[in-house]
Every structure is written in C-alpha cells, then in structure tokens.
Design a protein around this motif. Structure first.
Motif, PDB file in Angstrom:
ATOM      1  N   VAL A  34       0.912  -1.069  -0.036  1.00  0.00           N
ATOM      2  CA  VAL A  34       0.026   0.154   0.159  1.00  0.00           C
ATOM      3  C   VAL A  34       0.861   1.357   0.077  1.00  0.00           C
ATOM      4  O   VAL A  34       1.708   1.227   0.765  1.00  0.00           O
ATOM      5  CB  VAL A  34      -0.973  -0.025   1.323  1.00  0.00           C
ATOM      6  N   ASP A  35       0.843   2.018  -1.096  1.00  0.00           N
ATOM      7  CA  ASP A  35       1.477   3.236  -1.097  1.00  0.00           C
ATOM      8  C   ASP A  35       0.606   4.570  -1.463  1.00  0.00           C
ATOM      9  O   ASP A  35      -0.272   4.485  -1.983  1.00  0.00           O
ATOM     10  CB  ASP A  35       2.592   3.093  -2.308  1.00  0.00           C
ATOM     11  N   ASP A  36       0.845   5.793  -0.831  1.00  0.00           N
ATOM     12  CA  ASP A  36       0.272   7.057  -1.114  1.00  0.00           C
ATOM     13  C   ASP A  36      -1.100   6.879  -1.003  1.00  0.00           C
ATOM     14  O   ASP A  36      -1.864   7.480  -2.049  1.00  0.00           O
ATOM     15  CB  ASP A  36       0.726   7.361  -2.405  1.00  0.00           C
ATOM     16  N   SER A  37      -1.584   6.328  -0.038  1.00  0.00           N
ATOM     17  CA  SER A  37      -3.327   6.284   0.214  1.00  0.00           C
ATOM     18  C   SER A  37      -3.782   6.501   1.280  1.00  0.00           C
ATOM     19  O   SER A  37      -2.845   6.621   2.560  1.00  0.00           O
ATOM     20  CB  SER A  37      -3.505   4.566  -0.069  1.00  0.00           C
ATOM     21  N   LEU A  38      -4.988   6.739   1.570  1.00  0.00           N
ATOM     22  CA  LEU A  38      -5.748   6.721   2.812  1.00  0.00           C
ATOM     23  C   LEU A  38      -6.165   5.410   3.420  1.00  0.00           C
ATOM     24  O   LEU A  38      -7.068   4.794   2.554  1.00  0.00           O
ATOM     25  CB  LEU A  38      -7.080   7.705   2.960  1.00  0.00           C
ATOM     26  N   VAL A  39      -5.771   5.030   4.247  1.00  0.00           N
ATOM     27  CA  VAL A  39      -6.192   3.618   4.790  1.00  0.00           C
ATOM     28  C   VAL A  39      -6.480   3.577   6.430  1.00  0.00           C
ATOM     29  O   VAL A  39      -5.803   4.391   7.041  1.00  0.00           O
ATOM     30  CB  VAL A  39      -5.217   2.512   4.515  1.00  0.00           C
ATOM     31  N   ASN A  40      -7.565   2.903   6.641  1.00  0.00           N
ATOM     32  CA  ASN A  40      -7.869   2.812   8.259  1.00  0.00           C
ATOM     33  C   ASN A  40      -6.825   1.803   8.902  1.00  0.00           C
ATOM     34  O   ASN A  40      -6.810   1.823   9.984  1.00  0.00           O
ATOM     35  CB  ASN A  40      -9.178   2.540   8.479  1.00  0.00           C
ATOM     36  N   ASP A  41      -6.249   0.912   8.211  1.00  0.00           N
ATOM     37  CA  ASP A  41      -5.134  -0.074   8.628  1.00  0.00           C
ATOM     38  C   ASP A  41      -4.328  -0.256   7.633  1.00  0.00           C
ATOM     39  O   ASP A  41      -4.511  -0.009   6.419  1.00  0.00           O
ATOM     40  CB  ASP A  41      -6.071  -1.361   9.110  1.00  0.00           C
ATOM     41  N   GLY A  42      -2.900  -0.707   7.934  1.00  0.00           N
ATOM     42  CA  GLY A  42      -1.989  -1.265   6.956  1.00  0.00           C
ATOM     43  C   GLY A  42      -1.325   0.276   6.462  1.00  0.00           C
ATOM     44  O   GLY A  42      -0.581  -0.042   5.571  1.00  0.00           O
ATOM     45  N   VAL A  43      -1.169   1.055   7.329  1.00  0.00           N
ATOM     46  CA  VAL A  43      -0.150   2.365   6.846  1.00  0.00           C
ATOM     47  C   VAL A  43       1.065   1.852   6.798  1.00  0.00           C
ATOM     48  O   VAL A  43       1.860   2.520   5.955  1.00  0.00           O
ATOM     49  CB  VAL A  43      -0.504   3.464   8.123  1.00  0.00           C
ATOM     50  N   ALA A  44       1.464   1.052   7.647  1.00  0.00           N
ATOM     51  CA  ALA A  44       2.900   0.576   7.416  1.00  0.00           C
ATOM     52  C   ALA A  44       3.369  -0.566   6.290  1.00  0.00           C
ATOM     53  O   ALA A  44       4.375  -0.874   6.213  1.00  0.00           O
ATOM     54  CB  ALA A  44       3.326  -0.100   8.783  1.00  0.00           C
ATOM     55  N   LEU A  45       2.148  -0.757   5.591  1.00  0.00           N
ATOM     56  CA  LEU A  45       2.330  -1.666   4.518  1.00  0.00           C
ATOM     57  C   LEU A  45       3.329  -1.087   3.199  1.00  0.00           C
ATOM     58  O   LEU A  45       3.280  -1.699   2.145  1.00  0.00           O
ATOM     59  CB  LEU A  45       1.120  -2.121   3.945  1.00  0.00           C
ATOM     60  N   GLY A  46       3.654   0.194   3.307  1.00  0.00           N
ATOM     61  CA  GLY A  46       4.248   0.967   2.078  1.00  0.00           C
ATOM     62  C   GLY A  46       4.683   2.212   2.518  1.00  0.00           C
ATOM     63  O   GLY A  46       4.795   2.560   3.790  1.00  0.00           O
ATOM     64  N   ALA A  47       4.634   3.256   1.647  1.00  0.00           N
ATOM     65  CA  ALA A  47       5.067   4.408   1.995  1.00  0.00           C
ATOM     66  C   ALA A  47       3.846   5.542   1.493  1.00  0.00           C
ATOM     67  O   ALA A  47       3.296   5.479   0.823  1.00  0.00           O
ATOM     68  CB  ALA A  47       6.399   4.697   1.340  1.00  0.00           C
ATOM     69  N   GLY A  48       4.235   6.740   2.263  1.00  0.00           N
ATOM     70  CA  GLY A  48       3.213   7.752   2.039  1.00  0.00           C
ATOM     71  C   GLY A  48       1.805   7.803   2.261  1.00  0.00           C
ATOM     72  O   GLY A  48       0.921   8.552   1.736  1.00  0.00           O
ATOM     73  N   ASN A  49       1.493   6.758   3.282  1.00  0.00           N
ATOM     74  CA  ASN A  49       0.244   6.297   3.658  1.00  0.00           C
ATOM     75  C   ASN A  49      -0.311   7.340   4.730  1.00  0.00           C
ATOM     76  O   ASN A  49       0.527   7.695   5.507  1.00  0.00           O
ATOM     77  CB  ASN A  49       0.053   5.111   3.918  1.00  0.00           C
ATOM     78  N   VAL A  50      -1.684   7.671   4.767  1.00  0.00           N
ATOM     79  CA  VAL A  50      -2.264   8.491   5.870  1.00  0.00           C
ATOM     80  C   VAL A  50      -3.333   7.749   6.520  1.00  0.00           C
ATOM     81  O   VAL A  50      -4.382   7.161   5.753  1.00  0.00           O
ATOM     82  CB  VAL A  50      -2.961   9.992   5.246  1.00  0.00           C
ATOM     83  N   PRO A  51      -3.351   7.930   7.807  1.00  0.00           N
ATOM     84  CA  PRO A  51      -4.418   6.946   8.611  1.00  0.00           C
ATOM     85  C   PRO A  51      -5.784   7.774   8.574  1.00  0.00           C
ATOM     86  O   PRO A  51      -5.692   9.051   8.569  1.00  0.00           O
ATOM     87  CB  PRO A  51      -3.844   6.788  10.026  1.00  0.00           C
ATOM     88  N   VAL A  52      -6.986   7.155   8.499  1.00  0.00           N
ATOM     89  CA  VAL A  52      -7.909   7.478   8.525  1.00  0.00           C
ATOM     90  C   VAL A  52      -9.105   6.423   9.132  1.00  0.00           C
ATOM     91  O   VAL A  52      -8.979   5.300   9.022  1.00  0.00           O
ATOM     92  CB  VAL A  52      -8.443   7.952   7.077  1.00  0.00           C
TER      93      VAL A  52
END
Length: 514
Positions: A433-451
C-alpha cells in the motif's frame, strides 16, 4: 462534473467518452484518461513536427522552371497552400495533408463522406487530430454501425431492420421500409448468408419486448443496434439466455439495448452467455435476470452501461471483462470472477446479499478510477479468496479483504480504502500500500495517511450507508496531496475532471478530484 444519465426502457445508462477498441497494453485506462508523461498534450494527442517557418526559402525549382515542389506562383489566387488533385497530397504539409479544391486542408475541411471514400479503414474525421481515422462509436458511421476491432464502418448493403410495431412486419423483408418483426428472425437470415462479411441489425424502439434468443453463427461479425433516444429496444430470451454467444460470432456488437433475462427464468439463466470471441456492449442495460452476464472464455468489453439484475451482475469462470464508465448496482452481488477483470471509471454499489467483487482462484482484478461502496452481507466491498488485486486511484468504502491467504500479489496505490462503521476497511496484510488513505495497513508501504470512519463527514459529500449516498470528496479535505501521479496514471478522475499531468505531482487520493 458528474455522469449524465439517459433512460432506456426504465433503466439508466451512462453517456460520455468514446469506446476503446483495443485495450491491449493499456488495460488500466483508455487513451483519453492515461498519462503518457510530460510530452503528452492534455487531450492525449502527441504534437506533430513543427511546420516550416514561413520566412524560410522555398525549395529550388526544377529545370522546367516551376518544378513540382508543392509551391505555386505567388501571383495566383491559390496562395502558398495550393495543391492539385483530391485527397492525400504529398505537396501538403503534415498539419493539412488533404487537397480539396486546390487548397491544403485537414479533414475538417473535407466533405462529410470524404474519409470513407479515401480508405474504408479510416472512415471518420478525427477533428482533434485533423486526419481521417477509424471509427470508435457507432454514430460516427453513416451506416449506423462501427466495427471497433478494425475501425471500419459496417457496409451499407449488409443491413437489416426490425420493428415489431410495424403493421406489416410479418411479411417484412428486412429493409428499412419493410422491417421484420423479431431480431431472432433477422439473425437467422444473416446466418444463412454465404461468406463472412459483417452484418448489422437495427432495432426500433417499442413498448413491447422483442422475444427470442439471439444466436449468431460462428462465421461473421454481427451488430445489433437499438435507438439512441426515445423508446428502448427491449430484448427478452425465450430459453436460458437472451444473447447466446457460445462458440459463435467472432465479434458481436450490442448497442443502445435493454437486455433482460430469459423469459422462463430458469436457475442459471443469463441476459448474455459469452464463451468465445469478442463482444462489445455499449450504452445498454442488463436488467431483470438471474445473471447479467455469464463469461466462460470470451472477451467482453462494456462501455457506458448499467448492470442491475436479481442475482449476480457478472459470473465469470474465465476470459476477460473490461468495463468502462459502467455502473453495477442493485443486484444480489456485483462480480464473481475467476478470470481477468478491469474496471475503469466505474461504480460498484448497493448490492445487498452477495455484496461487491469476489475474486476467486485464477482471477485478477484491476480497479482504476472507480468507486466501490454500500455493498453488504457476504462481501462488503472487495474480497480475494484467490487471484490478485491491483487498486489504483480508486475509492473503496467497506472492505478490501484477502482473507489472509497466500494469494497475490495485491497492491493499493493513490487510493482510499477505509472502514464504514462496522465494516472492516483495509484488511489485507498481503498487500503493498502506497500514497493512500487507509484505516489499517499504514505501514504496508510509503506515503500513507491513517483515516477512520469518524473522519468521513469531513472528507465526503454525503457519506451515509443507504442508497443516494455521495462519496465524492470535499475540496481541501484529507485526501488532497496524498496521491502521487505516476506516468501511465489516468489523466482524469471518475467524472472526467482533470488530474495532474506531470509524473511526481501530488494528487487527491481516491477516484474523485473535487
């Protein structure tokens, strides 16, 4: 910008854009939606060579005095763009390659039927490029039907008409003045023809359905085209299927139709059964059936269409499904697939029993510029019990669940995948997961934002759990700047609004740019 809707036989179909006749090599989006890097223009057309500067010297004359250089006597009324003959002329420049009445012009300066007269493979004028090109829409052809695979128009001579409101249709011969009563009858006449030439059937709008299974032969392309406005042409099968493409026509074109399920309603019956060849469905509705489409081995291309059935929208054991600008809604389930599925600028919403998209062993899903929401019970969004999933620039409200199995690889990029109150959201530890808004799995890639679900009111226009919710994003909300535009990414969002064109530019995560 939002989709425009047209009512066809009590249902809706989406109208915009043009059909992509060759998705091969660009499955993630069509040419008008996909970035080709910094050198591409916003319209997707690469600029040609710069015309010769007007101040440069003309070519030297031949021994005859004036020579055949493409220039003319400056004292004549033809001017510097003068030419001789008609059609493509080597004396004209690249921007105005055709000669018309002694003047070099692009195709917009030609008579309406000039392109097809030059070359049957380039029958229409591409006004943006200024050159004759292959057709991509049926209404571009003076004959009313386009063969997307080649860009040619169906021949004027190979056409039949059907109208069950015509008083004399029982004795009709299939001409426009004397139409037949049923599509099934017209297809039987075509099947009896010698050779492999393409044929088209034009079906009049009617308050009464056209009953009969359409079963084309396996030796020729065939098109069945209904009216683009007014009363819909409704097709209802009299067996298990309404359109039966089992070891049949190598190319089938279905347009401007409402296709219902077989009238006997047997378990497993479908509006369309598709096993071999390529089928193109445009501006049409699949409604009131046990299954909308049963795909076993064919390649089905859907564009600007609606799938709303009583059971599964699509059940697929193999083959390919390409859906552009298409809505899957109000069925038991949207798509169950063990084949290849590509959805672009499409909606998967409001399925109340089997839920959204289920990818099984041997299947793969590519979801681009699309929205998945309000799907419930068995599958509340996207479930991968096998195969692979690739999500780009899309919004998934509900869940993406790979069931913690060793399938994949799965990937999520520049997207929104989040929970909706009691629904899990991002639940695939096997994904990148990269450069995305996710409620889980923020650490599965780079550039993610928790929501979290509590943030929905500040992100979306109307994030309710019922029909009529609106998952477009608010200007300046949390998805802004999270996504990163990469070369090859869509140039527009789900509504056709522009995205950044420069690789590396920041963008809104998800399917929508406000």
């Amino acid at each position: 910008m939002r989709f425009a809707w047209v009512v066809l036989g009590g249902a809706c179909a989406i109208l915009s854009g043009c059909f992509d006749p060759d998705p091969g090599g660009a499955e993630t989006d069509d040419a008008s939606d996909t970035s080709a890097g910094e050198s591409a223009t916003p319209g997707g057309t690469t600029l040609g060579d710069t015309p010769t500067d007007e101040t440069s010297s003309p070519p030297a004359a031949t021994e005859g005095g004036t020579g055949d250089t493409g220039t003319t006597d400056p004292d004549t009324t033809e001017g510097p763009s003068g030419c001789a003959g008609e059609g493509l002329d080597p004396s004209c420049d690249e921007a105005t390659p055709y000669c018309q009445d002694g003047t070099c012009v692009d195709c917009t300066g030609l008579p309406a039927d000039a392109c097809i007269g030059f070359d049957s493979a380039t029958p229409v004028c591409d006004a943006d490029a200024g050159v004759c090109a292959g057709c991509t829409e049926h209404d571009q052809c003076v004959t009313g039907a386009c063969r997307f695979s080649t860009g040619e128009c169906f021949a004027e001579s190979n056409r039949l008409w059907v109208d069950n409101t015509f008083a004399g249709c029982a004795a009709g011969v299939g001409s426009e003045e004397s139409p037949m009563c049923t599509v099934e009858q017209a297809v039987q006449v075509i099947n009896a023809q010698i050779g492999m030439d393409p044929w088209a059937v034009f079906v009049a709008g009617s308050p009464n359905p056209y009953v009969g299974t359409i079963d084309p032969s396996n030796n020729r392309p065939i098109a069945v085209v209904g009216p683009s406005s007014g009363l819909s042409a409704i097709l209802v099968g009299d067996g298990n299927w309404t359109i039966d493409l089992w070891n049949q026509s190598p190319e089938t074109y279905l347009a401007n139709l409402t296709i219902e399920g077989a009238s006997d309603g047997q378990a497993g019956s479908a509006s369309i059964r598709c096993n071999t060849g390529v089928a193109y469905l445009t501006d049409s509705n699949l409604v009131n059936s046990i299954v909308g489409v049963n795909i076993n081995g064919c390649s089905l291309h859907m564009r600007r269409s609606l799938v709303s059935t009583g059971g599964w929208g699509v059940q697929q054991s193999g083959g390919e499904l390409f859906a552009d600008e298409t809505v899957f809604e109000n069925s038991s389930g949207a798509i169950e697939s063990g084949g290849s599925v590509t959805l672009r600028r499409s909606y998967v919403r409001d399925h109340w029993v089997d839920g959204g998209i289920h990818i099984t062993d041997g299947g793969d899903l590519t979801l681009v510029n699309s929205m998945v929401y309000n799907n419930n019970y068995v599958n509340r969004g996207i479930m991968a019990s096998g195969g692979t999933v690739d999500i780009v620039g899309s919004t998934v409200i509900g869940n993406f669940d790979c069931l913690d199995t060793a399938v994949g690889p799965h990937s999520v990029r520049s997207s929104i995948v989040m929970n909706h109150f009691d629904v899990g959201g991002m639940a695939c530890a096997n994904a990148t997961v990269d450069d995305s808004l996710v409620n889980d799995g923020v650490a599965l890639g780079a550039g993610n934002v928790p929501v979290e679900a509590a943030d929905m009111g500040s992100i979306f226009v109307d994030p309710n759990q019922g029909m009529g919710s609106d998952w477009h994003v608010l200007p300046g909300s949390l998805p802004e700047g999270v996504a990163v535009h990469l070369e090859g990414d869509p140039r527009v969002d789900i509504d056709g609004d522009p995205r950044p064109q420069r690789p590396g530019a920041a963008d809104y995560a998800g399917a929508d740019v406000p």
